[in-house]
Design an enzyme around this catalytic site. Sequence first.
Site, PDB file in Angstrom:
ATOM      1  N   ARG A 138       2.279  -0.462  10.909  1.00  0.00           N
ATOM      2  CA  ARG A 138       3.495  -0.504  12.284  1.00  0.00           C
ATOM      3  C   ARG A 138       3.967  -2.416  12.954  1.00  0.00           C
ATOM      4  O   ARG A 138       4.280  -2.503  13.437  1.00  0.00           O
ATOM      5  CB  ARG A 138       2.772  -0.119  13.192  1.00  0.00           C
ATOM      6  CG  ARG A 138       3.182   1.940  12.702  1.00  0.00           C
ATOM      7  CD  ARG A 138       2.166   2.915  13.395  1.00  0.00           C
ATOM      8  NE  ARG A 138       0.857   3.070  13.089  1.00  0.00           N
ATOM      9  CZ  ARG A 138      -0.123   3.532  13.470  1.00  0.00           C
ATOM     10  NH1 ARG A 138       0.559   4.433  14.028  1.00  0.00           N
ATOM     11  NH2 ARG A 138      -0.935   3.547  13.316  1.00  0.00           N
ATOM     12  N   LYS A 160      -7.480   8.381  -0.997  1.00  0.00           N
ATOM     13  CA  LYS A 160      -8.406   8.735  -0.437  1.00  0.00           C
ATOM     14  C   LYS A 160      -8.770   9.885  -0.782  1.00  0.00           C
ATOM     15  O   LYS A 160      -9.195  10.898  -0.028  1.00  0.00           O
ATOM     16  CB  LYS A 160      -8.446   8.663   1.361  1.00  0.00           C
ATOM     17  CG  LYS A 160      -7.896   7.411   2.283  1.00  0.00           C
ATOM     18  CD  LYS A 160      -8.108   7.571   3.256  1.00  0.00           C
ATOM     19  CE  LYS A 160      -7.211   6.665   4.641  1.00  0.00           C
ATOM     20  NZ  LYS A 160      -5.913   6.527   4.335  1.00  0.00           N
ATOM     21  N   LYS A 163       0.650  -1.138   0.391  1.00  0.00           N
ATOM     22  CA  LYS A 163      -0.041  -0.364  -0.033  1.00  0.00           C
ATOM     23  C   LYS A 163       0.781   1.386   0.018  1.00  0.00           C
ATOM     24  O   LYS A 163       1.657   1.721   0.901  1.00  0.00           O
ATOM     25  CB  LYS A 163      -0.830  -0.199   0.884  1.00  0.00           C
ATOM     26  CG  LYS A 163      -1.537   1.313   0.900  1.00  0.00           C
ATOM     27  CD  LYS A 163      -2.843   1.241   2.353  1.00  0.00           C
ATOM     28  CE  LYS A 163      -2.457   1.331   3.634  1.00  0.00           C
ATOM     29  NZ  LYS A 163      -2.009   3.347   3.650  1.00  0.00           N
ATOM     30  N   ASP A 206     -13.222  15.047  -3.387  1.00  0.00           N
ATOM     31  CA  ASP A 206     -13.962  16.165  -4.282  1.00  0.00           C
ATOM     32  C   ASP A 206     -14.590  16.332  -5.208  1.00  0.00           C
ATOM     33  O   ASP A 206     -15.402  15.775  -4.560  1.00  0.00           O
ATOM     34  CB  ASP A 206     -11.897  16.562  -4.537  1.00  0.00           C
ATOM     35  CG  ASP A 206     -11.894  17.647  -5.033  1.00  0.00           C
ATOM     36  OD1 ASP A 206     -12.371  18.738  -5.475  1.00  0.00           O
ATOM     37  OD2 ASP A 206     -10.254  18.788  -4.688  1.00  0.00           O
ATOM     38  N   THR A 229     -10.903   4.389  10.629  1.00  0.00           N
ATOM     39  CA  THR A 229     -10.601   3.218  12.013  1.00  0.00           C
ATOM     40  C   THR A 229      -9.828   3.941  13.231  1.00  0.00           C
ATOM     41  O   THR A 229      -9.813   3.654  14.034  1.00  0.00           O
ATOM     42  CB  THR A 229      -9.702   2.431  11.183  1.00  0.00           C
ATOM     43  OG1 THR A 229      -8.776   2.160  10.561  1.00  0.00           O
ATOM     44  CG2 THR A 229     -10.155   1.402  10.527  1.00  0.00           C
ATOM     45  N   ASP A 250      -3.152   4.478  -2.073  1.00  0.00           N
ATOM     46  CA  ASP A 250      -4.646   4.863  -0.952  1.00  0.00           C
ATOM     47  C   ASP A 250      -4.613   5.928  -0.895  1.00  0.00           C
ATOM     48  O   ASP A 250      -3.533   6.494   0.396  1.00  0.00           O
ATOM     49  CB  ASP A 250      -4.152   4.298   0.427  1.00  0.00           C
ATOM     50  CG  ASP A 250      -4.855   4.053   1.924  1.00  0.00           C
ATOM     51  OD1 ASP A 250      -5.631   4.803   2.078  1.00  0.00           O
ATOM     52  OD2 ASP A 250      -3.899   4.195   2.559  1.00  0.00           O
TER      53      ASP A 250
HETATM   54  O1  C5P Z   1       0.238   0.748  10.631  1.00  0.00           O
HETATM   55  P1  C5P Z   1      -0.639   0.454  10.990  1.00  0.00           P
HETATM   56  O2  C5P Z   1      -1.045  -1.092  10.870  1.00  0.00           O
HETATM   57  O3  C5P Z   1      -2.122   1.424  11.131  1.00  0.00           O
HETATM   58  O4  C5P Z   1      -1.120   1.364   9.141  1.00  0.00           O
HETATM   59  C1  C5P Z   1      -2.667   1.533   9.104  1.00  0.00           C
HETATM   60  C2  C5P Z   1      -2.501   1.207   7.790  1.00  0.00           C
HETATM   61  O5  C5P Z   1      -3.752   1.168   6.638  1.00  0.00           O
HETATM   62  C3  C5P Z   1      -1.863   3.382   7.695  1.00  0.00           C
HETATM   63  O6  C5P Z   1      -1.080   3.049   5.967  1.00  0.00           O
HETATM   64  C4  C5P Z   1      -3.418   3.804   7.275  1.00  0.00           C
HETATM   65  O7  C5P Z   1      -3.288   4.973   6.614  1.00  0.00           O
HETATM   66  C5  C5P Z   1      -4.260   2.851   6.570  1.00  0.00           C
HETATM   67  N1  C5P Z   1      -5.748   3.387   6.632  1.00  0.00           N
HETATM   68  C6  C5P Z   1      -6.332   3.211   7.811  1.00  0.00           C
HETATM   69  N2  C5P Z   1      -7.906   3.426   7.921  1.00  0.00           N
HETATM   70  C7  C5P Z   1      -8.342   3.942   6.885  1.00  0.00           C
HETATM   71  C8  C5P Z   1      -8.276   3.459   6.121  1.00  0.00           C
HETATM   72  C9  C5P Z   1      -6.898   3.316   5.770  1.00  0.00           C
HETATM   73  O8  C5P Z   1      -5.770   3.336   8.832  1.00  0.00           O
HETATM   74  N3  C5P Z   1      -9.720   3.970   6.597  1.00  0.00           N
END
Ligand code: C5P
Length: 247
Positions: free
Chosen positions: A224, A67, A38, A70, A129, A65
């Site tokens: 992470r 998002k 991603k 607009d 989330t 990603d």
């Molecule tokens: O580090 P972590 O596992 O929290 O990363 C989650 C990834 O998913 C991040 O890149 C974040 O931008 C993305 N994301 C998210 N919630 C969403 C859409 C994308 O956490 N609704």
Amino acid sequence: MTFDTHPRSSLIVALDFDSLSSALKFAKQVADLVGMFKIGSQLFTAAGPQAVKEIAALGPGIFLDLKFHDIPNTVAGAILSCAAMPGLQLVNVHALGGRAMLHAAAQAISAGQPMGADRPRLLAVTILTSMDHKAMREVGLGGTAQARAQKLAQLAKKAGVDGVVASVKEARAIRKACGRDFLIVTPGVRPKSVAPSAHDDDQARTATPTEAIRAGADFLVVGRPILAAPDPRAATQAIVDEITAAQ
Ligand code: C5P
């Protein structure tokens, strides 16, 4: 586009890096273990389409990603630009952009693709989330995250979108409301094996890989817990093993 059926194809690793060189260095370590990488707004803003090109060359597909949110014409243009990028499998917009914007994005992703040809899939982000009840209230969103996410998923489906990004907690209700063919991509995934300090982050609604698969997720986005792991290959393999056992 047909998705591979190996359990690793369900794992999307978020390359949340500030430069292409560090993203590439990391991606090379785990490229054979994952289904997609991603590329989010941090890396894309720093390195642009070159990041997509060089990461796609490692083999796994790309989830871009960005998002988009607009006016419909602008989002349609952005989606058209993305659709031409190599290796692109998933791209997304915010469902809160509304029906006309979702429809314009869905039209754009199919435009120019020969009938029956593989095309990238369009996802809509429902509720981030990272947002809890209080954060939703502050921006005027009433009700529970689950209820809002389900309504937004249904709106996206009606507008021609292929699936959603939603938390594991919302996945079951979305699967029920939108059917088997609607894609569900879940971030906020935290394996039990990850040290408690790694849980101390901004994700308000998290779940384990097993819970994500059992709730009906097609793809899991993990950042992470893999990026910050002392042994990223072992952390990645452990998640793939957990997906395999849960499927
Ligand atoms: O580090 P972590 O596992 O929290 O990363 C989650 C990834 O998913 C991040 O890149 C974040 O931008 C993305 N994301 C998210 N919630 C969403 C859409 C994308 O956490 N609704």
